[in-house]
Motif scaffolding. Structure first.
Motif, short mmCIF file in Angstrom:
data_model
loop_
_atom_site.label_atom_id
_atom_site.label_comp_id
_atom_site.label_asym_id
_atom_site.label_seq_id
_atom_site.Cartn_x
_atom_site.Cartn_y
_atom_site.Cartn_z
N GLY A 1 1.10 -1.54 -0.19
CA GLY A 1 0.32 0.00 -0.15
C GLY A 1 0.60 1.34 -0.11
N SER A 2 1.99 1.45 0.20
CA SER A 2 3.02 2.13 -0.02
C SER A 2 3.57 2.59 -1.42
CB SER A 2 3.91 1.97 0.92
OG SER A 2 3.48 1.80 2.21
N ARG A 3 3.63 4.27 -1.69
CA ARG A 3 4.20 4.49 -2.35
C ARG A 3 5.91 4.94 -1.93
NH1 ARG A 3 2.45 9.28 -7.20
NH2 ARG A 3 2.30 7.26 -7.76
N VAL A 4 6.85 4.43 -2.75
CA VAL A 4 8.30 4.64 -1.89
C VAL A 4 9.05 5.08 -3.70
CG1 VAL A 4 10.25 3.74 -1.38
CG2 VAL A 4 7.86 2.98 -0.50
N GLU A 5 9.77 6.41 -2.97
CA GLU A 5 10.43 6.79 -4.36
C GLU A 5 12.05 6.80 -3.72
OE1 GLU A 5 11.45 11.24 -5.97
OE2 GLU A 5 10.24 11.12 -4.54
N PHE A 6 12.35 6.51 -4.61
CA PHE A 6 13.64 5.65 -4.41
C PHE A 6 14.93 7.00 -5.55
CE2 PHE A 6 12.80 2.38 -4.88
CZ PHE A 6 12.60 1.52 -5.92
N SER A 7 16.47 7.54 -4.62
CA SER A 7 17.51 6.60 -6.14
C SER A 7 18.06 5.88 -6.26
CB SER A 7 18.21 8.78 -6.16
OG SER A 7 19.27 8.58 -4.88
N VAL A 8 18.56 5.59 -7.31
CA VAL A 8 20.05 4.52 -7.66
C VAL A 8 21.07 4.40 -8.10
CG1 VAL A 8 20.09 1.99 -8.01
CG2 VAL A 8 17.68 2.29 -7.27
N PRO A 9 22.40 5.10 -7.85
CA PRO A 9 23.34 5.01 -8.19
C PRO A 9 24.08 3.82 -9.02
CG PRO A 9 23.76 4.83 -5.87
CD PRO A 9 22.65 4.67 -5.68
N PRO A 10 24.66 3.75 -10.61
CA PRO A 10 25.32 2.80 -10.61
C PRO A 10 25.37 1.81 -10.09
CG PRO A 10 26.00 5.05 -11.47
CD PRO A 10 25.84 5.04 -10.47
N THR A 11 26.52 2.02 -8.30
CA THR A 11 26.65 0.58 -7.88
C THR A 11 26.40 -0.19 -7.82
OG1 THR A 11 28.53 2.50 -6.88
CG2 THR A 11 27.85 0.03 -5.91
N TRP A 12 24.41 0.18 -7.75
CA TRP A 12 23.59 -1.03 -7.04
C TRP A 12 22.40 -0.72 -7.83
CZ3 TRP A 12 26.21 2.76 -3.23
CH2 TRP A 12 26.29 2.29 -2.49
N GLY A 13 22.78 -0.26 -9.10
CA GLY A 13 22.14 -0.58 -10.37
C GLY A 13 22.85 -1.29 -11.22
N TYR A 14 22.63 -0.45 -12.45
CA TYR A 14 22.98 -1.39 -13.52
C TYR A 14 25.33 -1.89 -13.89
CZ TYR A 14 18.26 -2.19 -14.69
OH TYR A 14 17.19 -2.12 -15.00
N GLY A 15 25.83 -0.41 -12.79
CA GLY A 15 26.49 -0.79 -12.64
C GLY A 15 27.41 -0.23 -14.08
N SER A 16 28.82 0.00 -13.88
CA SER A 16 29.64 0.47 -15.01
C SER A 16 29.03 0.81 -16.39
CB SER A 16 31.59 1.11 -15.15
OG SER A 16 31.10 -0.74 -15.05
N GLN A 17 28.31 -0.40 -16.70
CA GLN A 17 28.07 -0.39 -17.99
C GLN A 17 26.35 -0.02 -18.49
OE1 GLN A 17 28.16 -2.88 -15.55
NE2 GLN A 17 26.19 -4.07 -15.19
N GLY A 18 25.89 0.55 -17.59
CA GLY A 18 24.60 0.98 -18.50
C GLY A 18 23.91 -0.47 -17.93
N GLN A 19 22.72 0.37 -19.15
CA GLN A 19 21.67 -0.18 -20.30
C GLN A 19 21.83 0.25 -21.16
OE1 GLN A 19 20.74 -3.40 -20.48
NE2 GLN A 19 19.47 -3.66 -19.21
N PRO A 20 22.82 0.08 -22.10
CA PRO A 20 22.33 0.87 -23.30
C PRO A 20 21.48 0.88 -24.24
CG PRO A 20 24.16 -0.17 -23.17
CD PRO A 20 23.48 -0.95 -22.18
N GLN A 21 20.04 -0.13 -24.51
CA GLN A 21 19.56 -0.39 -24.86
C GLN A 21 17.74 1.02 -24.69
OE1 GLN A 21 18.75 -4.69 -23.87
NE2 GLN A 21 16.96 -3.73 -24.57
N ALA A 22 18.30 0.76 -23.40
CA ALA A 22 17.82 1.90 -22.81
C ALA A 22 18.29 3.45 -22.19
CB ALA A 22 16.87 1.36 -21.07
#
Length: 334
Positions: free
Chosen positions: A148-169
Protein backbone atom coordinates in the motif's frame (compact mmCIF):
# COMPACT_ATOMS: atom_id res chain seq x y z
CA UNK A 1 0.68 -11.82 -24.05
CA UNK A 2 1.94 -9.72 -21.15
CA UNK A 3 4.92 -7.57 -22.05
CA UNK A 4 7.94 -8.47 -19.96
CA UNK A 5 10.30 -5.91 -18.54
CA UNK A 6 14.04 -5.89 -19.10
CA UNK A 7 14.45 -5.63 -15.36
CA UNK A 8 13.30 -9.20 -14.87
CA UNK A 9 15.75 -12.06 -14.78
CA UNK A 10 14.57 -15.38 -16.24
CA UNK A 11 13.34 -17.63 -13.39
CA UNK A 12 15.08 -20.94 -12.93
CA UNK A 13 12.97 -24.02 -13.64
CA UNK A 14 12.50 -26.73 -11.02
CA UNK A 15 14.05 -30.10 -11.71
CA UNK A 16 10.95 -31.95 -10.58
CA UNK A 17 8.64 -29.96 -12.82
CA UNK A 18 10.73 -29.29 -15.91
CA UNK A 19 9.47 -31.01 -19.02
CA UNK A 20 11.49 -34.08 -19.98
CA UNK A 21 12.52 -34.60 -23.58
CA UNK A 22 11.00 -31.30 -24.62
CA UNK A 23 12.85 -29.66 -27.47
CA UNK A 24 11.25 -26.26 -27.04
CA UNK A 25 13.61 -23.40 -26.53
CA UNK A 26 13.33 -21.11 -23.53
CA UNK A 27 10.04 -19.28 -23.92
CA UNK A 28 11.10 -16.19 -21.99
CA UNK A 29 11.64 -13.26 -24.32
CA UNK A 30 13.85 -10.25 -24.00
CA UNK A 31 11.89 -7.10 -23.37
CA UNK A 32 11.91 -3.97 -25.42
CA UNK A 33 11.82 -1.77 -22.32
CA UNK A 34 14.03 -1.23 -19.30
CA UNK A 35 12.98 -1.90 -15.75
CA UNK A 36 14.57 -3.16 -12.53
CA UNK A 37 16.03 -6.50 -13.71
CA UNK A 38 19.30 -7.68 -12.34
CA UNK A 39 22.48 -6.28 -13.81
CA UNK A 40 23.91 -8.71 -16.40
CA UNK A 41 27.08 -9.12 -14.41
CA UNK A 42 25.36 -9.38 -11.04
CA UNK A 43 26.39 -7.32 -8.03
CA UNK A 44 29.00 -7.87 -5.36
CA UNK A 45 28.81 -4.38 -3.86
CA UNK A 46 28.35 -4.07 -0.09
CA UNK A 47 24.93 -2.86 1.14
CA UNK A 48 24.41 0.88 0.70
CA UNK A 49 23.74 3.37 3.43
CA UNK A 50 20.09 4.45 3.35
CA UNK A 51 19.77 8.24 3.37
CA UNK A 52 16.79 10.62 3.22
CA UNK A 53 17.74 12.52 0.08
CA UNK A 54 18.06 14.43 -2.05
CA UNK A 55 15.15 13.30 -4.19
CA UNK A 56 13.28 15.21 -6.94
CA UNK A 57 9.71 16.32 -6.36
CA UNK A 58 6.69 14.40 -7.61
CA UNK A 59 4.79 17.17 -9.36
CA UNK A 60 1.70 15.32 -10.66
CA UNK A 61 0.05 11.94 -10.21
CA UNK A 62 0.66 12.18 -6.49
CA UNK A 63 -1.81 9.51 -5.38
CA UNK A 64 -0.90 5.85 -5.08
CA UNK A 65 -1.78 4.04 -8.30
CA UNK A 66 -1.56 7.18 -10.44
CA UNK A 67 1.25 7.56 -12.96
CA UNK A 68 3.60 10.09 -11.35
CA UNK A 69 5.39 12.97 -13.00
CA UNK A 70 8.81 13.49 -11.40
CA UNK A 71 10.94 16.62 -11.66
CA UNK A 72 14.52 16.62 -12.91
CA UNK A 73 17.09 15.96 -10.22
CA UNK A 74 18.59 19.14 -8.71
CA UNK A 75 22.31 19.21 -8.05
CA UNK A 76 24.33 16.06 -7.46
CA UNK A 77 22.48 12.90 -6.39
CA UNK A 78 23.54 10.94 -3.32
CA UNK A 79 26.26 8.37 -3.79
CA UNK A 80 24.27 6.19 -1.40
CA UNK A 81 20.65 5.00 -1.66
CA UNK A 82 18.21 7.87 -1.02
CA UNK A 83 14.80 6.52 0.01
CA UNK A 84 11.56 8.29 0.92
CA UNK A 85 8.20 6.77 1.84
CA UNK A 86 5.86 9.17 0.06
CA UNK A 87 2.69 7.34 1.13
CA UNK A 88 2.87 4.89 4.04
CA UNK A 89 0.83 1.74 3.52
CA UNK A 90 -0.64 -0.37 6.28
CA UNK A 91 -0.38 -3.83 4.75
CA UNK A 92 2.10 -6.68 5.02
CA UNK A 93 5.74 -5.82 5.66
CA UNK A 94 7.98 -6.71 2.71
CA UNK A 95 10.95 -8.97 3.40
CA UNK A 96 13.93 -9.63 1.17
CA UNK A 97 13.29 -12.64 -1.11
CA UNK A 98 9.55 -11.92 -1.13
CA UNK A 99 7.83 -11.38 -4.44
CA UNK A 100 6.09 -8.05 -4.88
CA UNK A 101 3.39 -6.79 -7.21
CA UNK A 102 3.94 -3.12 -7.97
CA UNK A 103 3.48 -0.31 -10.45
CA UNK A 104 6.56 1.81 -11.03
CA UNK A 105 8.16 4.58 -13.05
CA UNK A 106 11.89 4.92 -13.63
CA UNK A 107 13.77 7.93 -14.97
CA UNK A 108 17.30 9.32 -15.16
CA UNK A 109 18.34 11.87 -12.54
CA UNK A 110 20.18 14.32 -14.79
CA UNK A 111 17.67 14.48 -17.64
CA UNK A 112 14.32 13.35 -16.15
CA UNK A 113 14.07 10.99 -19.14
CA UNK A 114 11.57 8.24 -18.33
CA UNK A 115 13.10 4.95 -19.46
CA UNK A 116 10.29 2.69 -18.29
CA UNK A 117 6.94 2.66 -16.50
CA UNK A 118 4.29 0.05 -15.88
CA UNK A 119 1.37 2.49 -15.62
CA UNK A 120 1.11 2.92 -19.39
CA UNK A 121 1.15 -0.86 -19.84
CA UNK A 122 -1.67 -1.12 -17.27
CA UNK A 123 0.11 -4.19 -15.96
CA UNK A 124 2.00 -4.22 -12.66
CA UNK A 125 5.38 -5.84 -12.31
CA UNK A 126 5.63 -9.02 -10.25
CA UNK A 127 9.21 -9.82 -9.30
CA UNK A 128 11.26 -11.32 -6.49
CA UNK A 129 13.32 -9.01 -4.29
CA UNK A 130 16.31 -11.32 -4.47
CA UNK A 131 19.91 -11.02 -5.59
CA UNK A 132 20.14 -11.95 -9.25
CA UNK A 133 16.45 -11.22 -9.89
CA UNK A 134 16.38 -7.46 -9.56
CA UNK A 135 18.85 -4.60 -9.21
CA UNK A 136 20.10 -4.20 -5.67
CA UNK A 137 18.65 -0.71 -5.30
CA UNK A 138 15.15 -2.15 -5.33
CA UNK A 139 15.99 -4.85 -2.79
CA UNK A 140 17.45 -2.42 -0.28
CA UNK A 141 14.91 0.36 -0.82
CA UNK A 142 11.76 -1.75 -0.50
CA UNK A 143 12.64 -4.30 2.19
CA UNK A 144 10.83 -3.32 5.38
CA UNK A 145 8.18 -1.22 3.63
CA UNK A 146 4.51 -2.15 3.77
CA UNK A 147 2.09 -2.98 0.99
CA UNK A 148 0.00 0.00 0.00
CA UNK A 149 3.05 2.26 0.16
CA UNK A 150 4.43 4.64 -2.46
CA UNK A 151 8.22 4.75 -2.24
CA UNK A 152 10.57 7.08 -4.13
CA UNK A 153 14.28 6.30 -4.27
CA UNK A 154 17.42 7.09 -6.23
CA UNK A 155 19.84 4.38 -7.30
CA UNK A 156 23.48 5.18 -8.15
CA UNK A 157 25.24 2.87 -10.63
CA UNK A 158 26.82 0.80 -7.84
CA UNK A 159 23.41 -0.63 -6.90
CA UNK A 160 21.88 -0.29 -10.36
CA UNK A 161 23.38 -1.39 -13.66
CA UNK A 162 26.99 -0.72 -12.76
CA UNK A 163 29.54 0.83 -15.08
CA UNK A 164 28.10 -0.94 -18.13
CA UNK A 165 24.71 0.78 -17.77
CA UNK A 166 21.75 -0.42 -19.83
CA UNK A 167 22.46 0.89 -23.36
CA UNK A 168 19.23 -0.27 -24.97
CA UNK A 169 17.31 1.84 -22.45
CA UNK A 170 19.60 4.83 -22.85
CA UNK A 171 21.10 4.38 -19.37
CA UNK A 172 24.80 5.19 -19.14
CA UNK A 173 27.16 3.65 -16.62
CA UNK A 174 27.35 6.99 -14.79
CA UNK A 175 23.58 7.56 -14.52
CA UNK A 176 21.77 7.68 -11.20
CA UNK A 177 18.23 6.39 -11.58
CA UNK A 178 15.08 7.62 -9.85
CA UNK A 179 12.15 5.28 -9.20
CA UNK A 180 8.65 5.77 -7.85
CA UNK A 181 7.11 2.44 -6.81
CA UNK A 182 3.54 1.73 -5.70
CA UNK A 183 3.57 -1.61 -3.88
CA UNK A 184 0.23 -3.38 -4.27
CA UNK A 185 0.89 -6.87 -2.90
CA UNK A 186 3.63 -9.02 -1.47
CA UNK A 187 3.96 -12.80 -1.61
CA UNK A 188 6.16 -14.82 0.73
CA UNK A 189 6.67 -18.32 2.06
CA UNK A 190 3.41 -18.21 4.02
CA UNK A 191 1.19 -17.04 1.13
CA UNK A 192 -1.84 -19.16 0.31
CA UNK A 193 -4.83 -19.33 -1.99
CA UNK A 194 -7.76 -17.03 -1.26
CA UNK A 195 -11.25 -17.90 -2.33
CA UNK A 196 -14.23 -20.16 -1.81
CA UNK A 197 -13.92 -23.81 -0.79
CA UNK A 198 -15.21 -26.21 -3.43
CA UNK A 199 -16.83 -29.54 -2.50
CA UNK A 200 -14.52 -32.55 -2.90
CA UNK A 201 -17.13 -35.28 -3.15
CA UNK A 202 -15.45 -37.79 -5.47
CA UNK A 203 -14.28 -40.60 -3.20
CA UNK A 204 -12.02 -41.92 -5.95
CA UNK A 205 -9.86 -38.78 -5.95
CA UNK A 206 -7.39 -37.40 -3.40
CA UNK A 207 -8.76 -34.93 -0.86
CA UNK A 208 -6.75 -31.77 -0.27
CA UNK A 209 -6.78 -29.65 2.87
CA UNK A 210 -8.33 -26.18 2.64
CA UNK A 211 -6.23 -24.40 5.26
CA UNK A 212 -4.96 -20.97 4.18
CA UNK A 213 -2.50 -20.33 7.01
CA UNK A 214 0.58 -20.75 4.82
CA UNK A 215 1.19 -24.31 6.02
CA UNK A 216 1.26 -27.21 3.60
CA UNK A 217 -2.21 -28.69 3.02
CA UNK A 218 -2.80 -32.36 3.62
CA UNK A 219 -3.22 -34.63 0.58
CA UNK A 220 -5.11 -37.84 1.35
CA UNK A 221 -4.83 -40.35 -1.51
CA UNK A 222 -7.63 -42.96 -1.59
CA UNK A 223 -7.02 -46.69 -1.74
CA UNK A 224 -8.19 -46.88 -5.34
CA UNK A 225 -6.78 -47.18 -8.82
CA UNK A 226 -5.21 -44.00 -10.11
CA UNK A 227 -7.16 -42.21 -12.84
CA UNK A 228 -5.78 -42.72 -16.33
CA UNK A 229 -6.70 -39.20 -17.43
CA UNK A 230 -5.63 -35.83 -16.13
CA UNK A 231 -7.62 -34.45 -13.20
CA UNK A 232 -7.53 -30.71 -12.46
CA UNK A 233 -10.17 -29.64 -9.94
CA UNK A 234 -10.64 -26.58 -7.79
CA UNK A 235 -10.15 -27.10 -4.07
CA UNK A 236 -10.41 -23.37 -3.38
CA UNK A 237 -11.71 -21.19 -6.22
CA UNK A 238 -10.23 -17.71 -6.42
CA UNK A 239 -11.58 -14.74 -8.31
CA UNK A 240 -8.50 -13.62 -10.26
CA UNK A 241 -7.72 -13.70 -13.96
CA UNK A 242 -7.61 -17.03 -15.75
CA UNK A 243 -4.19 -18.52 -16.49
CA UNK A 244 -3.29 -18.84 -20.17
CA UNK A 245 -1.10 -21.56 -21.68
CA UNK A 246 1.78 -19.13 -22.29
CA UNK A 247 1.71 -17.50 -18.83
CA UNK A 248 4.34 -17.57 -16.14
CA UNK A 249 2.82 -18.23 -12.72
CA UNK A 250 3.86 -17.76 -9.10
CA UNK A 251 2.84 -20.72 -6.95
CA UNK A 252 2.94 -22.65 -3.71
CA UNK A 253 2.70 -26.38 -4.25
CA UNK A 254 3.11 -29.83 -2.75
CA UNK A 255 3.53 -33.07 -4.69
CA UNK A 256 2.98 -36.66 -3.52
CA UNK A 257 3.02 -40.07 -5.18
CA UNK A 258 -0.33 -41.78 -5.74
CA UNK A 259 0.99 -45.23 -4.85
CA UNK A 260 2.47 -44.30 -1.46
CA UNK A 261 1.24 -40.82 -0.59
CA UNK A 262 4.89 -39.89 -0.03
CA UNK A 263 5.85 -36.25 -0.60
CA UNK A 264 8.57 -35.79 -3.23
CA UNK A 265 8.61 -32.02 -3.67
CA UNK A 266 7.17 -28.97 -1.93
CA UNK A 267 7.68 -25.22 -1.80
CA UNK A 268 6.44 -25.36 1.79
CA UNK A 269 9.37 -27.56 2.79
CA UNK A 270 11.80 -25.14 1.14
CA UNK A 271 9.96 -22.13 2.61
CA UNK A 272 10.26 -20.44 -0.78
CA UNK A 273 7.74 -19.75 -3.54
CA UNK A 274 8.59 -20.54 -7.14
CA UNK A 275 7.67 -19.19 -10.55
CA UNK A 276 7.82 -20.80 -13.97
CA UNK A 277 6.44 -20.67 -17.47
CA UNK A 278 3.71 -23.18 -18.25
CA UNK A 279 5.58 -23.84 -21.49
CA UNK A 280 8.52 -25.27 -19.55
CA UNK A 281 6.88 -27.83 -17.26
CA UNK A 282 5.40 -31.30 -17.62
CA UNK A 283 2.25 -31.44 -19.73
CA UNK A 284 0.06 -32.33 -16.78
CA UNK A 285 0.93 -29.08 -15.03
CA UNK A 286 0.56 -26.98 -18.17
CA UNK A 287 -2.82 -28.48 -19.08
CA UNK A 288 -4.05 -28.62 -15.50
CA UNK A 289 -3.42 -24.97 -14.67
CA UNK A 290 -4.48 -23.47 -18.01
CA UNK A 291 -7.87 -21.82 -17.56
CA UNK A 292 -7.74 -21.85 -13.77
CA UNK A 293 -8.14 -18.59 -11.82
CA UNK A 294 -5.42 -16.76 -9.93
CA UNK A 295 -5.99 -17.09 -6.18
CA UNK A 296 -7.13 -20.71 -6.46
CA UNK A 297 -5.92 -23.99 -5.01
CA UNK A 298 -6.06 -26.78 -7.56
CA UNK A 299 -5.81 -30.56 -7.21
CA UNK A 300 -3.89 -31.96 -10.16
CA UNK A 301 -3.56 -35.71 -10.67
CA UNK A 302 -1.12 -36.49 -13.49
CA UNK A 303 -0.95 -39.88 -15.23
CA UNK A 304 2.52 -41.04 -16.34
CA UNK A 305 2.02 -40.08 -19.99
CA UNK A 306 1.51 -36.44 -18.96
CA UNK A 307 4.20 -36.57 -16.29
CA UNK A 308 7.57 -38.27 -16.48
CA UNK A 309 6.60 -41.68 -17.89
CA UNK A 310 9.63 -43.95 -17.77
CA UNK A 311 12.14 -41.06 -17.38
CA UNK A 312 11.67 -39.46 -13.95
CA UNK A 313 14.27 -36.92 -12.76
CA UNK A 314 17.28 -38.52 -11.12
CA UNK A 315 17.19 -38.27 -7.34
CA UNK A 316 13.57 -37.12 -7.26
CA UNK A 317 12.21 -40.23 -5.55
CA UNK A 318 9.75 -40.67 -8.41
CA UNK A 319 9.67 -44.17 -9.90
CA UNK A 320 8.98 -44.98 -13.53
CA UNK A 321 5.36 -44.70 -14.63
CA UNK A 322 4.27 -42.97 -11.43
CA UNK A 323 1.00 -41.10 -11.10
CA UNK A 324 1.66 -37.74 -9.45
CA UNK A 325 -0.68 -35.77 -7.18
CA UNK A 326 -0.24 -32.04 -6.61
CA UNK A 327 -1.89 -29.34 -4.59
CA UNK A 328 -1.12 -26.00 -6.33
CA UNK A 329 -1.94 -22.52 -5.05
CA UNK A 330 -1.87 -20.04 -7.96
CA UNK A 331 -0.76 -16.81 -6.32
CA UNK A 332 -0.18 -14.60 -9.35
CA UNK A 333 0.46 -14.35 -13.08
CA UNK A 334 3.84 -12.78 -13.83
Amino acid sequence: MRRRSLLIAVPAGLATLAACGDDKSDSSKASDSASPSASPSGSSAPPPKIVDGPLPAITAGTKTGEKPTVAKGSGDPSKQLAVKTVVAGSGTTIAENDYIQAHYLGQIWDTAKVFDNSYDRKSPLIIQLAAGSIIDGWRYALAGKKTGSRVEFSVPPTWGYGSQGQPQAGIKGTDTLVFVVDVEKTFGGSSSAEGTDVAQDDAGLPKVGTNTDGKAPSIDVPEADAPTKLVANYVIEGDGDKVAAEDTVLVQYKGVLWDTGKEFDSTYSRKALTSFSLQQVVKGWAQGLTGKKVGSRVLITIPPKLGYGDSPPAGSGIKKDSTLVFSVDILAKM
